[in-house]
Design a protein around this motif. Sequence first.
Motif, PDB file in Angstrom:
ATOM      1  N   VAL A 133       0.838  -1.204   0.000  1.00 16.50           N
ATOM      2  CA  VAL A 133       0.000   0.000   0.000  1.00 16.50           C
ATOM      3  C   VAL A 133       0.870   1.250   0.000  1.00 16.50           C
ATOM      4  O   VAL A 133       0.602   2.220  -0.727  1.00 16.50           O
ATOM      5  CB  VAL A 133      -0.958  -0.012   1.208  1.00 16.50           C
ATOM      6  N   ARG A 134       1.930   1.252   0.817  1.00 18.32           N
ATOM      7  CA  ARG A 134       2.833   2.406   0.862  1.00 18.32           C
ATOM      8  C   ARG A 134       3.397   2.716  -0.529  1.00 18.32           C
ATOM      9  O   ARG A 134       3.428   3.870  -0.968  1.00 18.32           O
ATOM     10  CB  ARG A 134       3.979   2.144   1.842  1.00 18.32           C
ATOM     11  N   GLU A 135       3.835   1.667  -1.227  1.00 16.54           N
ATOM     12  CA  GLU A 135       4.415   1.877  -2.550  1.00 16.54           C
ATOM     13  C   GLU A 135       3.371   2.381  -3.542  1.00 16.54           C
ATOM     14  O   GLU A 135       3.647   3.261  -4.362  1.00 16.54           O
ATOM     15  CB  GLU A 135       5.051   0.578  -3.053  1.00 16.54           C
ATOM     16  N   LEU A 136       2.165   1.848  -3.491  1.00 13.15           N
ATOM     17  CA  LEU A 136       1.137   2.243  -4.454  1.00 13.15           C
ATOM     18  C   LEU A 136       0.701   3.691  -4.265  1.00 13.15           C
ATOM     19  O   LEU A 136       0.559   4.437  -5.240  1.00 13.15           O
ATOM     20  CB  LEU A 136      -0.068   1.311  -4.365  1.00 13.15           C
ATOM     21  N   VAL A 137       0.467   4.106  -3.010  1.00 12.10           N
ATOM     22  CA  VAL A 137      -0.002   5.482  -2.807  1.00 12.10           C
ATOM     23  C   VAL A 137       1.141   6.486  -2.954  1.00 12.10           C
ATOM     24  O   VAL A 137       0.898   7.703  -2.992  1.00 12.10           O
ATOM     25  CB  VAL A 137      -0.704   5.646  -1.438  1.00 12.10           C
ATOM     26  N   SER A 138       2.377   5.997  -3.034  1.00 11.36           N
ATOM     27  CA  SER A 138       3.520   6.885  -3.268  1.00 11.36           C
ATOM     28  C   SER A 138       3.807   7.083  -4.749  1.00 11.36           C
ATOM     29  O   SER A 138       4.680   7.880  -5.116  1.00 11.36           O
ATOM     30  CB  SER A 138       4.776   6.318  -2.590  1.00 11.36           C
ATOM     31  N   THR A 139       3.100   6.358  -5.619  1.00  9.43           N
ATOM     32  CA  THR A 139       3.350   6.492  -7.054  1.00  9.43           C
ATOM     33  C   THR A 139       2.791   7.803  -7.596  1.00  9.43           C
ATOM     34  O   THR A 139       1.847   8.382  -7.031  1.00  9.43           O
ATOM     35  CB  THR A 139       2.703   5.338  -7.840  1.00  9.43           C
ATOM     36  N   ARG A 140       3.356   8.219  -8.695  1.00  5.18           N
ATOM     37  CA  ARG A 140       2.793   9.379  -9.398  1.00  5.18           C
ATOM     38  C   ARG A 140       1.384   9.052  -9.873  1.00  5.18           C
ATOM     39  O   ARG A 140       0.491   9.910  -9.855  1.00  5.18           O
ATOM     40  CB  ARG A 140       3.691   9.737 -10.592  1.00  5.18           C
ATOM     41  N   ALA A 141       1.166   7.806 -10.299  1.00  9.53           N
ATOM     42  CA  ALA A 141      -0.140   7.402 -10.827  1.00  9.53           C
ATOM     43  C   ALA A 141      -1.236   7.630  -9.791  1.00  9.53           C
ATOM     44  O   ALA A 141      -2.310   8.146 -10.115  1.00  9.53           O
ATOM     45  CB  ALA A 141      -0.106   5.935 -11.248  1.00  9.53           C
ATOM     46  N   TYR A 142      -0.982   7.246  -8.545  1.00 11.62           N
ATOM     47  CA  TYR A 142      -1.986   7.448  -7.493  1.00 11.62           C
ATOM     48  C   TYR A 142      -2.198   8.930  -7.232  1.00 11.62           C
ATOM     49  O   TYR A 142      -3.315   9.357  -6.902  1.00 11.62           O
ATOM     50  CB  TYR A 142      -1.546   6.747  -6.214  1.00 11.62           C
ATOM     51  N   GLN A 143      -1.156   9.722  -7.358  1.00  6.32           N
ATOM     52  CA  GLN A 143      -1.226  11.126  -6.975  1.00  6.32           C
ATOM     53  C   GLN A 143      -1.594  12.058  -8.124  1.00  6.32           C
ATOM     54  O   GLN A 143      -1.544  13.280  -7.976  1.00  6.32           O
ATOM     55  CB  GLN A 143       0.110  11.543  -6.352  1.00  6.32           C
ATOM     56  N   LEU A 144      -1.996  11.505  -9.263  1.00  7.07           N
ATOM     57  CA  LEU A 144      -2.463  12.341 -10.361  1.00  7.07           C
ATOM     58  C   LEU A 144      -3.799  12.995 -10.018  1.00  7.07           C
ATOM     59  O   LEU A 144      -4.556  12.511  -9.178  1.00  7.07           O
ATOM     60  CB  LEU A 144      -2.637  11.508 -11.632  1.00  7.07           C
ATOM     61  N   ALA A 145      -4.096  14.075 -10.723  1.00  6.35           N
ATOM     62  CA  ALA A 145      -5.416  14.682 -10.607  1.00  6.35           C
ATOM     63  C   ALA A 145      -6.453  13.762 -11.256  1.00  6.35           C
ATOM     64  O   ALA A 145      -6.113  12.885 -12.062  1.00  6.35           O
ATOM     65  CB  ALA A 145      -5.434  16.051 -11.283  1.00  6.35           C
TER      66      ALA A 145
END
Length: 539
Positions: A371-383
């Motif tokens: 989960v840490r790795e996934l929410v740290s991705t640019r993909a998760y943090q896109l608008a």
Amino acid sequence: MPLLHPSGAFRALLASLGLCALALGPVHAAAPLRQVVDEQLSAAWKDKKVSPAPLADDATFLRRLYLDLVGTIPTHDEAAAFLADASAGKRDQLIAKLLDDPRFAAQQALQWDLVLFGRQPANPDATRNRTLFRDWLTAKFTANEPLDRWVRALLVAEEDGSELFYAQFQNKPEDLTEAFSRVFLGTQLQCARCHDHPYTDLKQRDFYGMAGFFVRLVVLDQGTSGSGEKQVKKFKIGEKGSGDVLFAGNMKEAKAGKKGEPVKPAFLRGAALEEPPLPAGYKEPEFKTGTKSWPKPEFSRKEKLAEWATAPANPFFARAAVNRVWGQFLGRGIVHPVDDFESDNKPALPALLDTLTREFVAHQFDLRWLVRELVSTRAYQLASTGPAKDALPAHHERARLRPLSAEELLAALKLISGDPAAKTDGVTVEYFTRYFGEPLNGQGDFQGRLSEHLFLNNSDNVRAFLRRKKGNFADALLTATDPWEQRVDRLFLTVLSRPPTAAERARFVAHLQSDPKSEPLVEEALWALVNTSEFRFNH
């Protein structure tokens, strides 16, 4: 640790469980998984000629992360502090903070509870109150117990609280086969229940071979504890030492009175279970209503299934798990729906799915790490804005926009009221779960309904959170001496986790000053924000 070059002995063990050794590659990637994910997605965007959305602003990221990790929105003070922080690493720091928050374990337990039971469990009388199960699962997430270990404990079903998954399928091994395969193997077997699957290589015998692992289970009612809404039914899971599922062939060709032939258990797309013969003269203990315990058999099929299902080399388990977790945080699975790994449903990003699977096994099924790795991705943090017209773009070029679940809406409203730890009566919970649908169906569907719109607009169950009470948020706004401009800022940060625009601030200030009796105006302002689509969705 992953097995790179299995020994002959280990290969023999895998073979006995119907497995083959997977080629897992290196123990772990040289770069962090988040970086590898973003590199592979960037390559896919370039190949597909799609333009990703920009990074989400801090307020959007803040609200999205709180909802996904702890199941509620941030407080006013938490939002104000994060938005005022100018440090470069504040997003990583917030991720670390929320993953260590006790609410993360409770939120993940809730998500998996809904995966395993849904809103309408198979046996509502047995599973109406799932407190014991959720407490058991919350403890697993609190201790960060690896996924393979707690799933193995769930399938063995000998720990207090773990028994409920089996209990909901009492005397229904075929239904249990469908649920087990869908959740833990990412494979939908229901089409092979009545006939050979028309579009894949799955045969009807494959279905009944898997059902053979469950046909001997016995659900033992241990009575109830507590009373009223807190009444909990307890169970133990016994296992007979004999008995097989009967296979009668294609249901369309079934003849009255034909019972079928016994089918021995077999691992999905693998070997049959090697099972010792029963002792001469073996007699099964007699099961009677009210039986509280059952002698453990010399050979346990459910234990063999648990070993096979959660083995690192299992070709289904880790793959299905990372796809499901990816779908939970990124909006859609790489294989979509998340529980339909079949030859006619190809992964959108096969290399990325391989990477996630390999790394998850290499990190010993550590869900918190994943989960840490996934929410740290640019993909998760896109608008969540951008040119993509699909509701759930296959290549994740923008973030998903999802509605809040019933539980998240309730938690957010309690936080806004000023008492996030308040107990919610059963009637209110029932109304919210009735009107805000079935989450986590694996497909990311959402269709707003008139009933939920009317409920948000008119229900006293919603209004009760917004009315003025001594010491609550509405009361704090009314008794504050700050200028209305500052109070409107506080209102927006509390409800929407962002400051208002200049135009919004001016309109709300004008409204709140339009009558000397400002109490109903404050309540109406709160109600108006709660009824916006911005509040209803995670943006």
